[in-house]
Design a protein around this motif. Structure first.
Motif: not given
Length: 201
Positions: A90-105, A111-118
């Protein structure tokens, strides 16, 4: 108390916790927490533990040892049979379609933390830091990498499955499905061993 602190630092990840936060959670005075942390750092070193407690910008973090770095590098590029987690997909999908994007965004969308996924995606060279946002703290901006394009067989990010017909807010489930449907056409599955093999080539 030391066991609780260790668990709290582990759960806090890269962000860590400062004395005030630890004191509030444990309902102890900050000076008591500081003494416990000092003892723990000594204990970890004396016992030859594989982790250590470090203080960075006023926050305490549980980290690995610098001298063990070569082993972590081997682990990062060792073939694995485990697939990327749903959170990573899910995180990869968000980055792909919304880049450039910050962790907070990203976290606002998921709706949840994504430190580990990043960390996982960065470690596998599927996403990369592309700059800094013009905001307080200059947060990191993430984007997809050349490795991402190569894996999906794209010449550029413009060749991603079209999401122009979506109205309103970002549809995370649909965007993720569209992105990874592209893999099924080539009868591929995005696994860590696939990414490692591609990286070694």
């Amino acid at each position: 108390m030391k066991s609780i602190i260790e668990g709290l630092l582990f759960a806090s990840g890269d962000e860590g916790l400062d004395l005030k936060q630890l004191a509030e959670v444990m309902e102890l005075d900050a000076y008591v927490i500081k003494d416990l942390l000092k003892d723990m750092r000594t204990d970890f070193k004396r016992k030859g533990r594989g982790v250590q407690i470090v203080e960075v910008a006023g926050a305490y973090q549980l980290t690995t040892l610098a001298e063990h770095a070569p082993y972590f590098e081997r682990l990062a590029y060792t073939p694995s049979r485990s697939s990327l987690s749903q959170a990573a997909l899910e995180t990869l999908s968000i980055v792909a379609y919304k880049q450039p994007i910050t962790r907070v965004e990203i976290e606002e969308i998921r709706g949840v933390k994504c430190d580990r996924a990043l960390a996982t995606l960065t470690g596998k060279d599927l996403i990369t830091e592309v700059g800094r946002a013009d905001a307080v703290g200059r947060p990191i901006l993430y984007g997809t990498s050349k490795q991402f394009l190569e894996y999906f067989g794209l010449n550029s990010i413009q060749e991603l499955p079209d999401s122009a017909n979506f109205q309103g807010s970002f549809d995370l489930e649909e965007e993720t499905r569209m992105l990874f449907d592209r893999l099924s056409g080539d009868q591929k599955q995005l696994t860590l061993d696939d990414v490692s093999d591609e990286h070694s080539e």
